[in-house]
Design a protein around this motif. Structure first.
Motif, PDB file in Angstrom:
ATOM      1  N   LEU A 158       0.859  -1.192   0.000  1.00 39.31           N
ATOM      2  CA  LEU A 158       0.000   0.000   0.000  1.00 39.31           C
ATOM      3  C   LEU A 158       0.892   1.237   0.000  1.00 39.31           C
ATOM      4  O   LEU A 158       1.849   1.317   0.764  1.00 39.31           O
ATOM      5  CB  LEU A 158      -0.891   0.007   1.253  1.00 39.31           C
ATOM      6  CG  LEU A 158      -1.828   1.213   1.392  1.00 39.31           C
ATOM      7  CD1 LEU A 158      -2.898   1.211   0.314  1.00 39.31           C
ATOM      8  CD2 LEU A 158      -2.472   1.241   2.777  1.00 39.31           C
ATOM      9  N   MET A 159       0.560   2.164  -0.884  1.00 43.12           N
ATOM     10  CA  MET A 159       1.359   3.390  -0.967  1.00 43.12           C
ATOM     11  C   MET A 159       1.059   4.279   0.247  1.00 43.12           C
ATOM     12  O   MET A 159       0.049   4.960   0.307  1.00 43.12           O
ATOM     13  CB  MET A 159       1.028   4.124  -2.278  1.00 43.12           C
ATOM     14  CG  MET A 159       1.440   5.575  -2.328  1.00 43.12           C
ATOM     15  SD  MET A 159       3.171   5.864  -2.699  1.00 43.12           S
ATOM     16  CE  MET A 159       3.202   5.553  -4.441  1.00 43.12           C
ATOM     17  N   ASP A 160       1.944   4.183   1.239  1.00 40.14           N
ATOM     18  CA  ASP A 160       1.885   5.101   2.367  1.00 40.14           C
ATOM     19  C   ASP A 160       2.995   6.121   2.121  1.00 40.14           C
ATOM     20  O   ASP A 160       4.179   5.768   2.129  1.00 40.14           O
ATOM     21  CB  ASP A 160       2.119   4.318   3.668  1.00 40.14           C
ATOM     22  CG  ASP A 160       2.115   5.228   4.885  1.00 40.14           C
ATOM     23  OD1 ASP A 160       2.809   6.270   4.853  1.00 40.14           O
ATOM     24  OD2 ASP A 160       1.437   4.907   5.870  1.00 40.14           O
ATOM     25  N   ASN A 161       2.604   7.351   1.893  1.00 48.52           N
ATOM     26  CA  ASN A 161       3.584   8.355   1.468  1.00 48.52           C
ATOM     27  C   ASN A 161       4.811   8.392   2.379  1.00 48.52           C
ATOM     28  O   ASN A 161       5.944   8.422   1.913  1.00 48.52           O
ATOM     29  CB  ASN A 161       2.951   9.747   1.440  1.00 48.52           C
ATOM     30  CG  ASN A 161       1.901   9.880   0.358  1.00 48.52           C
ATOM     31  OD1 ASN A 161       1.703   8.948  -0.428  1.00 48.52           O
ATOM     32  ND2 ASN A 161       1.212  11.004   0.311  1.00 48.52           N
ATOM     33  N   LYS A 162       4.541   8.392   3.684  1.00 46.65           N
ATOM     34  CA  LYS A 162       5.637   8.544   4.640  1.00 46.65           C
ATOM     35  C   LYS A 162       6.635   7.390   4.534  1.00 46.65           C
ATOM     36  O   LYS A 162       7.839   7.592   4.514  1.00 46.65           O
ATOM     37  CB  LYS A 162       5.045   8.578   6.052  1.00 46.65           C
ATOM     38  CG  LYS A 162       5.611   9.674   6.918  1.00 46.65           C
ATOM     39  CD  LYS A 162       4.828   9.749   8.201  1.00 46.65           C
ATOM     40  CE  LYS A 162       5.766   9.856   9.375  1.00 46.65           C
ATOM     41  NZ  LYS A 162       5.034   9.837  10.641  1.00 46.65           N
TER      42      LYS A 162
ATOM     43  N   LYS B 292      -0.461   4.878   9.389  1.00 42.65           N
ATOM     44  CA  LYS B 292      -1.736   5.315   9.967  1.00 42.65           C
ATOM     45  C   LYS B 292      -2.884   5.186   8.984  1.00 42.65           C
ATOM     46  O   LYS B 292      -3.974   5.664   9.230  1.00 42.65           O
ATOM     47  CB  LYS B 292      -1.624   6.770  10.415  1.00 42.65           C
ATOM     48  CG  LYS B 292      -0.742   6.928  11.651  1.00 42.65           C
ATOM     49  CD  LYS B 292      -0.589   8.377  12.001  1.00 42.65           C
ATOM     50  CE  LYS B 292      -1.829   8.907  12.678  1.00 42.65           C
ATOM     51  NZ  LYS B 292      -1.659  10.305  13.073  1.00 42.65           N
ATOM     52  N   ILE B 293      -2.601   4.590   7.828  1.00 33.18           N
ATOM     53  CA  ILE B 293      -3.673   4.450   6.843  1.00 33.18           C
ATOM     54  C   ILE B 293      -3.958   2.983   6.546  1.00 33.18           C
ATOM     55  O   ILE B 293      -3.061   2.147   6.540  1.00 33.18           O
ATOM     56  CB  ILE B 293      -3.364   5.220   5.537  1.00 33.18           C
ATOM     57  CG1 ILE B 293      -2.141   4.639   4.824  1.00 33.18           C
ATOM     58  CG2 ILE B 293      -3.140   6.694   5.813  1.00 33.18           C
ATOM     59  CD1 ILE B 293      -1.927   5.236   3.449  1.00 33.18           C
ATOM     60  N   ASN B 294      -5.228   2.686   6.358  1.00 32.20           N
ATOM     61  CA  ASN B 294      -5.643   1.328   6.038  1.00 32.20           C
ATOM     62  C   ASN B 294      -6.474   1.326   4.768  1.00 32.20           C
ATOM     63  O   ASN B 294      -7.356   2.171   4.596  1.00 32.20           O
ATOM     64  CB  ASN B 294      -6.491   0.762   7.174  1.00 32.20           C
ATOM     65  CG  ASN B 294      -5.638   0.384   8.353  1.00 32.20           C
ATOM     66  OD1 ASN B 294      -4.730  -0.439   8.250  1.00 32.20           O
ATOM     67  ND2 ASN B 294      -5.895   1.031   9.472  1.00 32.20           N
ATOM     68  N   LEU B 295      -6.208   0.350   3.923  1.00 30.26           N
ATOM     69  CA  LEU B 295      -6.949   0.253   2.674  1.00 30.26           C
ATOM     70  C   LEU B 295      -8.327  -0.340   2.937  1.00 30.26           C
ATOM     71  O   LEU B 295      -8.445  -1.397   3.545  1.00 30.26           O
ATOM     72  CB  LEU B 295      -6.169  -0.624   1.686  1.00 30.26           C
ATOM     73  CG  LEU B 295      -6.782  -0.777   0.297  1.00 30.26           C
ATOM     74  CD1 LEU B 295      -6.818   0.556  -0.433  1.00 30.26           C
ATOM     75  CD2 LEU B 295      -6.000  -1.801  -0.513  1.00 30.26           C
TER      76      LEU B 295
END
Lengths: 250, 324
Positions: free
Chosen positions: B70-74, B185-188
């Motif tokens: 998953l593309m997590d920017n950080k 901190k992000i979930n698909l």
């Protein structure tokens, strides 16, 4: 929940762009300044979220880096529906300079969601939001086309290479937003314009610890395109042949 | 000196923009006596990675980590920064698409490396390092000097082109495991893949419709021509605002800015906001009933006429050429 919307001001799209001082700067004569269209959409969405019945959004703050002459643009954001505004008193130099000024100011404040436009209509750099998130060590989501608060959940849609995704995100985070987040920008009503006059606009001193990473040395006007070669209505065939034989594109 | 190229992949294959970036890097490398290193994140066929050599890469750093699915920017920014440090990259190239826009600003801030996005040509000079980019929505071109030793550039798709590949042996391939921070901190929740269509941001040919198309029921004509030309479909702002087409197809200011080789504008008047999104197209064709429509000011070829009549004829004529 507190939302911060970062706004920049840009020449109105229909403004003619000319340069002066040996093509080193923009000729500001006759230019109409507006809220950057992407930022306007993000502010519009923030207002929509706050207006939703039972909304958890307590306040919308707008922040802008610019000199005093940019205050009409900030007042317009207040007239649209932001609750208060901050102007960081500095002449923007490049995206990194602006992001750094914002980061210095915001670092000690408490926001759950920070919104910035994905792009800006002046330098088209798509830079400030991502730079700001990095400096705040905050999660960032780019190319956001929807932002929804559903119960305790925050859901965002974003474009990724080869598709779109819906994500659940935990605050605090920064989203750089684009068209879709809102469709038409909120137009200030007369009541909003009246109220904007008395809403707080705090002016903060800029830090001088920030140096830009790039310098816009000079500008040039793009060469005009060659005149259009027109074909008669009944002669689509000739156009097809020109694209095949002349332009060699099909 | 090292030029690090971020090569993006889809379904196990590198996208065209990856080879375009390597082509650009090769030209810069020849002028600056540098080596070209490709960075690939994800599960990419080894044959694909091998191909990078034919365009100018001598080394590939490949990272295949489940946590990067998953593309997590950080996360991604940390990983690219780590590779840039490790390879001592002085110039970092990314595509000017959603991936580039997601990663380069954070990368710039993290590495304190000057970023110029949307660079459409080779640098004007290397010392000082000056590149050209369009500003004010295409109404002006700026010469931008990068003041830092490390530089980040993004290139719009189709702006530079892919060089003719030549057989260059094999690149050195390193499988790398980053130790960058992997917290997210992000979930698909869901993903909607666009697999059956040519992506608008990458298409070499784009067929686009405006209000002159009269209604969504007439889009079959646009799609037919697009299918024939292997083109992506697009539209002007009123069309997406009316809901005739999805917002993802909106080209222009606040929509997508594209630079295809051929842009065919059907029933689009050419408002300044629209032109801002297409002015980098190499060739613009306009079909519009109004001879005075501003689209003809930027078009290379045009037909003044009823798009409903002209478009099927144009499609027929192109079909005949294709079949010949």
């Amino acid at each position: 929940m507190k939302i911060l919307v970062c706004i920049s001001e840009v020449p109105d799209t229909t403004s003619k762009i000319k340069h002066i001082n040996d093509n080193k700067e923009l000729d500001k004569t006759g230019i109409q300044w507006i809220i950057n269209p992407w930022d306007e959409l993000s502010l519009t969405r923030a207002i929509e979220l706050k207006e939703t019945p039972g909304s958890k959004v307590e306040s919308i703050t707008v922040v802008h880096v610019g000199l005093q002459d940019s205050e009409p643009t900030i007042r317009k954001a207040l007239a649209m529906g932001a609750d208060n505004a901050i102007r960081i008193d500095a002449q923007p130099q490049d995206a990194y300079y602006v992001a750094s000024q914002l980061a210095k100011t915001i670092a000690s404040m408490d926001f759950d969601i920070i919104l910035t436009g994905l792009d800006s209509a002046d330098f088209n750099g798509s830079s400030v939001g991502g730079m700001l998130a990095q400096q705040l060590d905050m999660a960032s989501i780019s190319a956001v086309t929807a932002l929804n608060l559903e119960g305790e959940k925050i859901l965002v849609n974003r474009d990724v290479s080869g598709g779109t995704q819906t994500l659940e995100v935990q605050p605090p985070f920064l989203a750089t937003v684009q068209k879709g987040i809102a469709i038409d920008p909120r137009i200030p009503a007369m009541r909003g314009i009246m109220m904007a006059r008395s809403k707080p606009l705090e002016v903060l001193e800029a830090t001088n610890e920030v140096t830009p990473l790039t310098e816009y040395v000079s500008y040039e006007v793009p060469p005009p395109r060659e005149a259009c070669r027109k074909f008669p209505e009944e002669n689509a065939k000739e156009l097809a042949h020109a694209l095949h034989n002349e332009a060699k594109l099909i | 000196m090292t030029i690090l190229v971020y090569t993006e992949n889809r379904e196990g294959r590198l996208i065209k923009a990856a080879f375009e970036l390597i082509s650009y890097a090769k030209e810069v490398a020849q002028k600056t006596n540098a080596r070209v290193v490709a960075l690939s994140i994800g599960d990419v066929n080894r044959d694909e990675l091998m191909k990078t050599a034919n365009y100018g890469a001598t080394r590939v750093v490949t990272i295949n980590d489940e946590k990067l699915s998953l593309m997590d920017n950080k996360r991604y920014i940390s990983v690219v920064a780590e590779v840039a440090e490790k390879e001592q990259a002085e110039i970092i190239l990314l595509p000017d698409n959603t991936t580039g826009k997601a990663l380069t600003p954070g990368l710039s801030a993290k590495l304190k490396a000057g970023l110029v996005s949307g660079v459409a040509s080779l640098p004007q000079s290397y010392d000082p390092f000056i590149v050209k980019k369009k500003v004010y929505s295409g109404k002006s071109i700026a010469n931008v000097k990068i003041l830092t030793d490390r530089k980040i550039l993004t290139l719009p798709s189709n702006s530079f082109g892919v060089i003719e590949p030549e057989s260059n042996g094999e690149p050195q391939i390193e499988e790398f495991t980053p130790d960058a921070d992997m917290e997210s901190k992000i979930n698909l929740v869901s993903m909607n893949k666009v697999t059956d269509k040519i992506l608008l941001s990458e298409a070499e040919i784009v067929v686009s419709g405006g209000r002159g198309m009269k209604g969504p029921e007439n889009w079959g004509m646009i799609e037919e021509l697009a299918g024939l030309l292997n083109a992506a479909t697009a539209c002007s702002r009123p069309v997406s605002d009316e809901g005739w087409r999805p917002h993802s197809e909106h080209v222009g200011q606040t929509g997508k800015v594209i630079a295809p080789n051929l842009y065919i504008a059907c029933g689009i008047s050419g408002a300044i906001q629209h032109v801002a999104g297409i002015s980098s197209s190499k060739c613009i064709v306009a079909i519009n009933k109004d001879d005075e429509a501003p689209i003809f000011d930027v078009a290379d070829y045009g037909i003044v006429g009823d798009v409903q009549k002209v478009l099927p004829q144009l499609t027929q004529a192109i079909k005949a050429i294709k079949e010949a």
